[in-house]
Design a protein around this motif. Structure first.
Motif, PDB file in Angstrom:
ATOM      1  N   ALA A  25      66.200   5.504  28.390  1.00  0.00           N
ATOM      2  CA  ALA A  25      66.468   6.084  26.881  1.00  0.00           C
ATOM      3  C   ALA A  25      65.418   5.536  25.984  1.00  0.00           C
ATOM      4  N   TRP A  56      72.732   3.717  20.824  1.00  0.00           N
ATOM      5  CA  TRP A  56      72.826   4.642  21.548  1.00  0.00           C
ATOM      6  C   TRP A  56      72.233   4.548  22.700  1.00  0.00           C
ATOM      7  N   CYS A  57      70.930   3.662  22.734  1.00  0.00           N
ATOM      8  CA  CYS A  57      70.253   3.482  24.123  1.00  0.00           C
ATOM      9  C   CYS A  57      71.146   2.668  25.058  1.00  0.00           C
ATOM     10  N   GLU A  59      74.408   2.579  24.939  1.00  0.00           N
ATOM     11  CA  GLU A  59      75.702   3.313  25.256  1.00  0.00           C
ATOM     12  C   GLU A  59      75.196   4.208  26.443  1.00  0.00           C
ATOM     13  N   ARG A  60      74.139   4.726  26.535  1.00  0.00           N
ATOM     14  CA  ARG A  60      73.431   5.636  27.307  1.00  0.00           C
ATOM     15  C   ARG A  60      73.661   5.003  28.722  1.00  0.00           C
ATOM     16  N   ARG A 342      68.764  12.022  22.990  1.00  0.00           N
ATOM     17  CA  ARG A 342      70.394  12.258  23.308  1.00  0.00           C
ATOM     18  C   ARG A 342      70.463  13.735  23.933  1.00  0.00           C
ATOM     19  N   TRP A 344      73.470  16.744  25.088  1.00  0.00           N
ATOM     20  CA  TRP A 344      75.028  17.178  25.038  1.00  0.00           C
ATOM     21  C   TRP A 344      75.409  18.097  26.194  1.00  0.00           C
ATOM     22  N   ARG A 386      67.659  17.183  26.862  1.00  0.00           N
ATOM     23  CA  ARG A 386      67.842  15.690  26.059  1.00  0.00           C
ATOM     24  C   ARG A 386      66.657  16.032  24.858  1.00  0.00           C
TER      25      ARG A 386
END
Length: 544
Positions: A25, A56-57, A59-60, A342, A344, A386
């Motif tokens: 990420a 976020w990184c 979490e990814r 990111r 979705w 992404r």
């Protein structure tokens, strides 16, 4: 190894995560905060910690702070010489203090991180690693050129077996990047932000101040260069922001652009002579100057010139991580593409559309539906996969249009609130590019070179042919990017043109859209006819 890389000094705060040599990420903080380049009216936000990108990184990858083997910071305060001329006055001690206290700041975001895991990576080494170690050819000569790092503005060297050997450096205050920043500010644009506008403006001028700049900026014959103080006002009066652009302004921009290219060619020639390497990798803010990159490719001594797509300071987050991972024994694998941000799922996108209470449909093939709209001269917002890492829209968060009419230059600049002198660029099927675009590299997937448009194609590609007959293209490999490949092929069938306009999906002063909500806000506030978001289509009233 699990390495988190962070950039949070100067501008473009970002984070990147590398696990066992693979980039999992990478994202810029601006995509979360919606402040372009990490800047706001609050001065210190330039150095803000990219807390959203960091979280976020991790979490990814499903990791916590305690799982990290190292956290890198792409600036080494121990290398700063406070007495060095050319630093930015009263702010410099604050930058250094920020870097020194980074481990403490980091714990406000990741309380469980081990302070001993923090590693400082010199700024230009992080840039160099971001270029060579993730390139298709990691054993390469490297040039890093920007405004400044800790004590230098330029580094050249060579990577061999993951190890960097520095061969030349240019100490401050001499700096090609700072010179270009000064020009940007003198011409009424935003320093450390709008240099690409000056590059575009240069195409409208001629280098009539070249004789003066031959003495003001010159190589030293030993892999470095000298930049003298420029009395800009004696050449062309300062342009207040928003004032009318005159021919003098374009001529000054053309002069500095020309001199930059000449000096870079000299430096590349010196480096090639020392290394004998056929591959050159570029990073640093100057590597985003696609006109200079093409001069290096076309007129320089290297057979291959590869440019890191996130060459600005955001890319040092990735560079610091891969440099440290390589030093700890990992084999670095280049990213398959630079859609590292990111993404979705279809269900998440549909849920957002329903929550927003907008009308939408699900065509049998979103690529074909978008191609149909484009062939009908509609403007299409394209939100797929992404988000991109770096400043270029590469078909993930793009604004698309018909390339055939010069009217679409004004139309899209109006949609985005941009200056009318700025060009717009195309994406083109890779297997058709050679017959339309020349001089630049045959494959240019990251929009980092300009190409000459073949004369017979210029009337048919009026929207994407700049005033000097060039175009900054993105080549699309249909096998790697099947959705974009289908869109371009279908548009070609309908119009006979294998290219479409591709510019970033944003409006003036705003970062590229990142989330479905961002996309809907942009669609709602700008005259865009269709939003192709995942498999769904949202259409403006009256659009087919």
């Amino acid at each position: 190894m699990r390495i988190l890389g962070v950039n949070a000094v100067f501008h473009d705060p970002a984070a990147a995560l590398v696990v066992d040599g693979e980039t999992v990420a990478a994202a810029e903080e601006e995509r979360f905060t919606r402040r372009k380049h990490g800047k706001s009216p609050v001065a210190f936000s330039t150095w803000e910690l990219p807390e959203h990108a960091i979280r976020w990184c991790l979490e990814r990858a499903g990791l916590g702070a305690a799982d990290l083997d190292a956290v890198t910071y792409s600036y080494d305060p121990a290398l700063v010489d406070p007495d060095l001329p050319g630093v930015e006055g009263e702010w410099e001690p604050l930058r250094t203090m920020y870097a020194e206290r980074f481990p403490r700041f980091l714990r406000t975001v990741l309380p469980d991180v081990d302070p001993a895991a923090v590693r400082y990576v010199p700024h230009h080494l992080a840039h160099a690693a971001s270029a060579a170690l993730v390139s298709p050819q990691p054993d390469a000569a490297v040039i890093v050129a920007d405004g400044r790092g800790e004590n230098a503005s330029y580094v050249a060297g060579e990577y061999t077996n993951g190890q960097f050997v520095e061969l030349a450096r240019q100490s401050l205050p001499h700096s090609l990047g700072l010179m270009y920043e000064e020009l940007t500010e003198h011409l009424g644009f935003r320093r450390s932000s709008d240099e690409y506008k000056v590059m575009a403006l240069s195409s409208y001028g001629r280098p009539r101040f070249a004789e003066q700049f031959a003495d003001l900026v010159k190589p030293d014959g030993a892999g470095g260069f000298e930049t003298r103080n420029v009395d800009w006002e004696s050449l062309v009066p300062h342009r207040p922001p928003g004032a009318k652009l005159e021919q003098d302004h374009a001529d000054l921009a053309a002069t500095v652009q020309h001199r930059l290219e000449e000096v870079l060619l000299d430096l590349a020639g010196w480096l090639h002579g020392v290394t004998g390497n056929d591959t050159l990798c570029l990073a640093g803010g100057i590597a985003l100057n696609c006109v200079a990159n093409t001069r290096l490719h076309a007129d320089g001594p290297f057979r291959v010139v590869w440019v890191q797509p996130a060459s600005g300071d955001a890319g040092t987050a990735l560079g610091g991580a891969v440099q440290t991972a390589a030093a700890m024994g990992d084999r670095i694998r280049p990213p398959a593409d630079y859609g590292l941000g990111r993404g979705w799922s279809d269900d998440e996108i549909e849920s957002t559309l329903r929550s927003a209470r907008v009308e939408f449909d699900r065509p049998a093939d979103i690529a074909r539906a978008a191609a149909e709209a484009l062939a009908d001269d509609r403007v299409v917002a394209w939100f797929q996969g992404r988000s991109e890492f770096g400043p270029r829209a590469l078909g993930h968060r793009s604004l698309l249009a018909h390339p055939g009419s010069r009217y679409n230059i004004d139309r899209l600049n109006a949609v985005k609130g941009r200056e009318p002198f700025r060009p717009i660029a195309p994406m083109v099927l890779a297997d058709r590019a050679d017959s339309i675009f020349t001089r630049g590299p045959a494959r240019s997937p990251y929009m980092l070179f300009v190409h000459d448009v073949a004369p017979e194609w210029r009337p048919m590609l009026g929207a994407v042919t700049h005033v000097d007959g060039t175009s900054r293209i993105q080549t699309v490999d249909a096998e790697r990017s099947p959705l974009l490949g289908r869109l371009l092929a279908d548009f070609d069938e309908r119009t006979g043109l294998p290219a479409v306009v591709n510019t970033s999906l944003n409006t003036a002063g705003r970062p590229m859209v990142d989330s479905p909500r961002d996309a809907l806000e942009c669609f709602g506030s700008a005259p865009i006819d269709m939003l192709a978001i995942g498999p769904f289509a949202v259409r403006r009233n009256g659009a087919p």
